[in-house]
Design an enzyme around this catalytic site. Sequence first.
Site, PDB file in Angstrom:
ATOM      1  N   LYS A  54       0.746  -1.316  -0.188  1.00  0.00           N
ATOM      2  CA  LYS A  54      -0.038   0.115   0.139  1.00  0.00           C
ATOM      3  C   LYS A  54       0.825   1.173   0.043  1.00  0.00           C
ATOM      4  CE  LYS A  54      -3.701  -2.402   1.819  1.00  0.00           C
ATOM      5  NZ  LYS A  54      -4.842  -2.742   3.193  1.00  0.00           N
ATOM      6  N   GLN A  98      -4.820  -1.546   9.275  1.00  0.00           N
ATOM      7  CA  GLN A  98      -4.541  -2.681   8.547  1.00  0.00           C
ATOM      8  C   GLN A  98      -5.282  -3.753   9.575  1.00  0.00           C
ATOM      9  OE1 GLN A  98      -3.653  -3.304   5.529  1.00  0.00           O
ATOM     10  NE2 GLN A  98      -4.122  -5.697   5.802  1.00  0.00           N
ATOM     11  N   ASP A 121     -11.058   2.708   3.715  1.00  0.00           N
ATOM     12  CA  ASP A 121     -11.496   1.489   3.630  1.00  0.00           C
ATOM     13  C   ASP A 121     -13.063   1.397   3.572  1.00  0.00           C
ATOM     14  OD1 ASP A 121      -9.507  -0.666   3.387  1.00  0.00           O
ATOM     15  OD2 ASP A 121      -8.906  -0.440   5.642  1.00  0.00           O
TER      16      ASP A 121
HETATM   17  N1  GUN Z   1      -7.181  -7.104   5.725  1.00  0.00           N
HETATM   18  C1  GUN Z   1      -7.449  -7.677   4.499  1.00  0.00           C
HETATM   19  N2  GUN Z   1      -8.137  -6.803   3.535  1.00  0.00           N
HETATM   20  C2  GUN Z   1      -7.912  -5.640   4.011  1.00  0.00           C
HETATM   21  C3  GUN Z   1      -8.529  -4.412   3.533  1.00  0.00           C
HETATM   22  O1  GUN Z   1      -9.076  -4.483   2.218  1.00  0.00           O
HETATM   23  N3  GUN Z   1      -8.371  -3.244   4.080  1.00  0.00           N
HETATM   24  C4  GUN Z   1      -7.650  -3.430   5.548  1.00  0.00           C
HETATM   25  N4  GUN Z   1      -7.618  -2.363   6.441  1.00  0.00           N
HETATM   26  N5  GUN Z   1      -7.288  -4.450   6.082  1.00  0.00           N
HETATM   27  C5  GUN Z   1      -7.608  -5.784   5.450  1.00  0.00           C
END
Ligand code: GUN
Length: 284
Positions: A54, A98, A121
């Site tokens: 990311k 996350q 998100d």
């Molecule tokens: N863990 C698995 N998928 C995601 C996501 O799309 N966003 C976040 N923040 N954590 C995740």
Amino acid sequence: MSAQLINGKEVSQKRLQAVAEAVAQRQQNNLHTPCLAVVLVGGDPASAVYVRNKKTACQKCGIKSLSYELPESTSQEELLALVDRLNADSEVDGILIQLPLPKHLDSQAVLERISPDKDVDGFHPYNVGRLAVKMPLMRPCTPKGVMTLLEAYGIDPKGKKAVVVGASNIVGRPQALELLLARATVTICHSATENLADEVAGADILVVGVGIPNFVKGGWIKPGAVVIDVGINRLDDGSLCGDVEFETAKERAAMITPVPGGVGPMTIATLMENTLHAASLHDA
Ligand code: GUN
């Protein structure tokens, strides 16, 4: 006949390029540079890889990223205090926590603490609710990335039978809302669903996100269906596989996403789009 592969890597690169151009245009217009705060708690190795990817995507797009790597022992109060600080920081456009968080932390309470306009998100109930009432603001990245992929391949869900396997907050539920918004007739399957094979067999568009390797068998798939596999599972031999039995599914589907290189890169590209969108909300 073998299905056409849906190339998420290629589509995501185009989308990242478009974000980079929009960020450069903002700078020319003397608008602020979008900024994403990325929060990782604990040492889960898969999460560390996702977070690194990311941050790399931010760099590629010219988005500023702020990194917060907190120890496993972080308390709920400490994490909420960080979210409060980031909410109040006018430089920060987006906040990404996350997941999964360490077990002693209450993820839902943390996600609900994020200002909805910084919730890149799209997991805050406010944003999920807006999607449910056809007024989306921040849309969860993976489901929106899937819609972008369908569009890129000329697949219009309107009037089609769409089946979503998995009802998680991150994938299945918002995916069903996205497909409904696009006017598909939507079925959501989950662990209490009876006759899953029969439900899958009715799908013109099948989206699977359960986190179980090869869970959906190729023989269940309707000939000519579009198959979107959200799963990314690591097998004992170190290789990756999806939630759909790929080799058999590709002999029946018209189009299918590979794992890796299908949905995964779209999630990150959509996160960049959401961060750009958040920045535009903060221009006023
Ligand atoms: N863990 C698995 N998928 C995601 C996501 O799309 N966003 C976040 N923040 N954590 C995740």
